[in-house]
Design an enzyme around this catalytic site. Structure first.
Site, PDB file in Angstrom:
ATOM      1  N   THR A   1       3.139  11.276   9.394  1.00 52.08           N
ATOM      2  CA  THR A   1       3.415   9.870   9.658  1.00 52.08           C
ATOM      3  C   THR A   1       4.287   9.289   8.547  1.00 52.08           C
ATOM      4  O   THR A   1       4.439   9.876   7.472  1.00 52.08           O
ATOM      5  CB  THR A   1       2.115   9.056   9.733  1.00 52.08           C
ATOM      6  OG1 THR A   1       1.455   9.101   8.451  1.00 52.08           O
ATOM      7  CG2 THR A   1       1.189   9.612  10.803  1.00 52.08           C
TER       8      THR A   1
ATOM      9  N   ASP B   1      -7.899   3.223   2.462  1.00 54.97           N
ATOM     10  CA  ASP B   1      -7.475   2.388   1.344  1.00 54.97           C
ATOM     11  C   ASP B   1      -8.097   2.926   0.060  1.00 54.97           C
ATOM     12  O   ASP B   1      -9.320   3.038  -0.038  1.00 54.97           O
ATOM     13  CB  ASP B   1      -7.930   0.939   1.577  1.00 54.97           C
ATOM     14  CG  ASP B   1      -7.224  -0.044   0.644  1.00 54.97           C
ATOM     15  OD1 ASP B   1      -6.995   0.319  -0.529  1.00 54.97           O
ATOM     16  OD2 ASP B   1      -6.921  -1.169   1.078  1.00 54.97           O
TER      17      ASP B   1
ATOM     18  N   LYS C   1      -7.765   0.128  -8.210  1.00 52.95           N
ATOM     19  CA  LYS C   1      -8.242  -0.551  -9.416  1.00 52.95           C
ATOM     20  C   LYS C   1      -9.728  -0.276  -9.585  1.00 52.95           C
ATOM     21  O   LYS C   1     -10.502  -0.399  -8.627  1.00 52.95           O
ATOM     22  CB  LYS C   1      -7.979  -2.051  -9.327  1.00 52.95           C
ATOM     23  CG  LYS C   1      -6.495  -2.413  -9.349  1.00 52.95           C
ATOM     24  CD  LYS C   1      -6.291  -3.911  -9.306  1.00 52.95           C
ATOM     25  CE  LYS C   1      -4.800  -4.253  -9.341  1.00 52.95           C
ATOM     26  NZ  LYS C   1      -4.568  -5.710  -9.288  1.00 52.95           N
TER      27      LYS C   1
ATOM     28  N   ASN D   1     -15.763  -2.805  11.903  1.00 53.07           N
ATOM     29  CA  ASN D   1     -16.030  -2.190  10.610  1.00 53.07           C
ATOM     30  C   ASN D   1     -16.567  -0.777  10.847  1.00 53.07           C
ATOM     31  O   ASN D   1     -17.590  -0.592  11.499  1.00 53.07           O
ATOM     32  CB  ASN D   1     -17.046  -3.048   9.858  1.00 53.07           C
ATOM     33  CG  ASN D   1     -17.390  -2.512   8.497  1.00 53.07           C
ATOM     34  OD1 ASN D   1     -16.551  -1.935   7.816  1.00 53.07           O
ATOM     35  ND2 ASN D   1     -18.640  -2.703   8.093  1.00 53.07           N
TER      36      ASN D   1
END
Length: 246
Positions: free
Chosen positions: A222, A150, A154, A127
């Site tokens: 990428t 990420d 939402k 993490n």
């Protein structure tokens, strides 16, 4: 767990993480990477309460791991490793650390690094905030990269975003004075949040003029970035400099 580290208390994480760990079958080559390449490339992280956690007493000392003194670049969420393998190959005078939680991506990174002969790269399966907060020594990184994290687009999931209030202290601890935090995203609202958060963090000052930083020329194009462009999303870069510690 090394004998000199105390056993962690049998509890669960109390803070949300910025990822959902996906399971999936790895290819033969990826399995081979874990058995043959991980002993060199992968730093064995002593764990705390979860499989991607970092024991509070664990330390990665760059000079010991890389066996030299050199500027260190840390990429958070290195994915398949395209950006960091390219950078490590192009800059053998620097050291690179890839932080990722997805094993298939780490395996691909090891395979590509081995093929490219990149010996100045190491990987951590953990993490990211815990790596920056405790695993790395304070002021040990020259640059920290956060490319396309990420977006948790939402609204009810926004709390899981990596770059939010307090991230400046986390990244700022690991960076040396004058070190650079580089970010990029193809989600406009996340880019705005990143800028708002980091503009307010006392550890950092802008290292760009205008609304956005120019595209970082050290970031290779990428498939992930190209996918965002093909969907009509604009890529926004940010760059912040670590201010001197008082």
């Amino acid at each position: 767990m090394p004998e000199d580290l105390p056993e962690p208390a049998p509890t669960f994480r109390t803070k949300p993480v910025s990822f959902v760990r996906r399971s999936g079958r790895m290819s033969e080559a990826q399995e081979r990477a874990w058995s043959e390449l991980a002993p060199f490339y992968l730093f064995d992280v002593p764990r705390d309460v979860a499989s991607t956690s970092v024991h509070a007493d664990a330390r990665l000392v760059p000079a010991d791991v890389y066996r030299r003194e050199a500027p260190l670049t840390v990429e958070i969420g290195s994915g398949q490793g395209h950006a960091i393998v390219a950078a490590a190959t192009a800059h053998p005078e620097r050291d690179f650390l890839a932080v990722e939680v997805f094993r298939a991506g780490l395996a691909r990174t090891m395979l590509d690094a081995d093929r490219a002969g990149a010996r100045n790269l190491r990987l951590v399966e953990a993490n990211a905030p815990e790596v920056l907060e405790t695993l790395l020594p304070e002021a040990s990184a020259d640059e920290v990269w956060v490319f396309f994290p990420d977006p948790w687009h939402k609204s009810r999931h926004n709390k899981r975003r990596l770059v939010k209030e307090g991230f400046g202290a986390i990244a700022g601890r690991a960076l040396r004075d004058g070190g650079v935090l580089r970010l990029a995203t193809d989600w406009e609202d996340y880019a705005l949040q990143m800028r708002e958060v980091l503009d307010a963090e006392p550890e950092f000052e802008r290292a760009f003029d205008g609304d956005w930083a120019p595209r970082f020329d050290g970031r290779v194009m990428t498939a992930f970035e190209r996918k965002g462009l093909n969907k009509g999303r604009e890529i926004r870069d940010l760059a912040y400099r670590r201010v001197a510690r008082v």
